[in-house]
Design an enzyme around this catalytic site. Structure first.
Site, PDB file in Angstrom:
ATOM      1  N   SER A  19       0.842  -1.200   0.000  1.00 25.42           N
ATOM      2  CA  SER A  19       0.000   0.000   0.000  1.00 25.42           C
ATOM      3  C   SER A  19       0.875   1.247   0.000  1.00 25.42           C
ATOM      4  O   SER A  19       2.097   1.175   0.124  1.00 25.42           O
ATOM      5  CB  SER A  19      -0.912   0.018   1.240  1.00 25.42           C
ATOM      6  OG  SER A  19      -0.137   0.116   2.430  1.00 25.42           O
ATOM      7  N   SER A 144      11.470  10.802   7.048  1.00 22.81           N
ATOM      8  CA  SER A 144      10.465  11.829   7.303  1.00 22.81           C
ATOM      9  C   SER A 144      11.165  13.074   7.821  1.00 22.81           C
ATOM     10  O   SER A 144      12.315  13.009   8.273  1.00 22.81           O
ATOM     11  CB  SER A 144       9.464  11.316   8.350  1.00 22.81           C
ATOM     12  OG  SER A 144       8.687  12.356   8.886  1.00 22.81           O
ATOM     13  N   TYR A 157       8.080   7.546  16.702  1.00 29.25           N
ATOM     14  CA  TYR A 157       8.250   7.690  15.255  1.00 29.25           C
ATOM     15  C   TYR A 157       9.501   8.497  14.952  1.00 29.25           C
ATOM     16  O   TYR A 157      10.337   8.094  14.142  1.00 29.25           O
ATOM     17  CB  TYR A 157       7.019   8.372  14.668  1.00 29.25           C
ATOM     18  CG  TYR A 157       7.041   8.511  13.162  1.00 29.25           C
ATOM     19  CD1 TYR A 157       6.909   7.390  12.349  1.00 29.25           C
ATOM     20  CD2 TYR A 157       7.181   9.752  12.556  1.00 29.25           C
ATOM     21  CE1 TYR A 157       6.926   7.508  10.965  1.00 29.25           C
ATOM     22  CE2 TYR A 157       7.198   9.879  11.181  1.00 29.25           C
ATOM     23  CZ  TYR A 157       7.066   8.758  10.387  1.00 29.25           C
ATOM     24  OH  TYR A 157       7.086   8.880   9.020  1.00 29.25           O
ATOM     25  N   LYS A 161      13.040   7.251  13.102  1.00 30.83           N
ATOM     26  CA  LYS A 161      13.527   7.874  11.874  1.00 30.83           C
ATOM     27  C   LYS A 161      14.899   8.508  12.083  1.00 30.83           C
ATOM     28  O   LYS A 161      15.748   8.480  11.183  1.00 30.83           O
ATOM     29  CB  LYS A 161      12.521   8.911  11.366  1.00 30.83           C
ATOM     30  CG  LYS A 161      11.185   8.309  10.932  1.00 30.83           C
ATOM     31  CD  LYS A 161      11.349   7.274   9.831  1.00 30.83           C
ATOM     32  CE  LYS A 161      10.019   6.764   9.308  1.00 30.83           C
ATOM     33  NZ  LYS A 161      10.168   5.759   8.241  1.00 30.83           N
ATOM     34  N   THR A 192      -1.701   8.584   2.541  1.00 34.36           N
ATOM     35  CA  THR A 192      -1.685   7.125   2.603  1.00 34.36           C
ATOM     36  C   THR A 192      -2.462   6.700   3.845  1.00 34.36           C
ATOM     37  O   THR A 192      -2.968   7.537   4.603  1.00 34.36           O
ATOM     38  CB  THR A 192      -0.243   6.587   2.699  1.00 34.36           C
ATOM     39  OG1 THR A 192       0.298   6.924   3.987  1.00 34.36           O
ATOM     40  CG2 THR A 192       0.635   7.181   1.607  1.00 34.36           C
TER      41      THR A 192
END
Length: 274
Positions: A19, A144, A157, A161, A192
């Site tokens: 996806s 990101s 997160y 990253k 997304t």
């Protein structure tokens, strides 16, 4: 198709290919002539993508892979070699997000973010590296802006990253004389399902995006940018003007950008800051 835009004859492994950005990269790379090894946990969805690619004259295989499992990552590389005999590109795209204040979050959520976003890339790269060195190929990590400075409400997160970028930058320096291309790709907010599946404080998916996604980058645009970056052997790609400005501001006016980020994230519906 010119040599500057073609991936003809290249073999690409793409994780998180069922996806979003990973799926878009599968179609983008295939349109440029690459042969694909698509990895994700959902084999049924992967097989449907492969079938669609085959019907359109492309070459691809699906390999069920949980990137948090080291043996799965080794098997992914083995299957790529068994089918195609070499590897040119490894796109480490598999990832999950979160949305919760650190004071509230269950530590299992932080661990899960690190397992998927960081160790998933480490495992795949470890087993693919000898073959990428042989082909003078590319390792690409989808990161990101949260990998350049902390994003409030996304502690796990951002940590994952930051770790991914540190790993890739070190890998690049270690292989300066070996012909390995290493690229960090940092999209902006992309339309997304990553926000829908983002983990809350207790580890359950939030189930709905907190943002209006109509004006976000499309996965297809991100995929085109990544493909261009690979072919031009770019080091880092920050894909939005806002992202570039925020990274620059973090270096020059760190206190100001901290406040701006706080206010920006606090404006989200049901923000944990409220």
């Amino acid at each position: 198709m010119s040599t500057q835009t073609s991936m003809k004859g290249k073999i690409a492994i793409i994780t998180g290919a069922s996806s979003g950005i990973g799926k878009a990269c599968a179609y983008e790379f295939a349109s440029r002539g690459a042969k694909l090894v698509l990895a994700a946990r959902n084999l049924e969805v992967l097989n449907s993508i492969v079938q669609d690619l085959l019907l359109n004259g492309h070459e691809a295989i699906a390999v069920r892979t949980d990137v948090t499992v080291e043996d799965d990552c080794k098997n992914l590389v083995d299957e790529a070699l068994k089918r195609y005999g070499k590897i040119d590109y490894l796109l480490c795209n598999a990832g999950i997000s979160m949305r919760a204040l650190f004071k509230d979050v269950d530590l299992k959520v932080i661990r899960q973010l690190m397992e998927v976003n960081f160790f998933g890339a480490v495992y795949c790269t470890k087993y693919a590296l000898p073959h990428l060195l042989a082909s003078r190929g590319s390792v690409i990590g989808v990161s990101s802006i949260a990998g350049f400075h902390g994003l409030p409400g996304r502690s796990g997160y951002s940590a994952s990253k930051f770790a991914l970028q540190g790993f890739l930058e070190t890998l690049r320096i270690e292989n300066l004389k070996n012909g390995l291309h290493v690229m960090v790709a940092a999209p902006g907010f992309t339309a997304t399902n990553v926000r829908v599946s983002a983990l809350t404080a207790d580890g359950s998916p939030q189930g709905v995006s907190p943002r209006d996604e109509k004006h976000m980058m499309t996965p297809q645009k991100v995929a085109r940018t990544i493909a261009h970056g690979i072919l031009r052997k770019r080091r880092n790609i920050i894909m939005t003007t806002e992202g570039k400005l925020s990274v620059l501001a973090q270096r020059v006016f760190p206190k100001i950008i901290d406040r701006i980020l706080y206010m920006f994230m606090a404006r989200e519906p049901n923000s944990p800051f409220k």
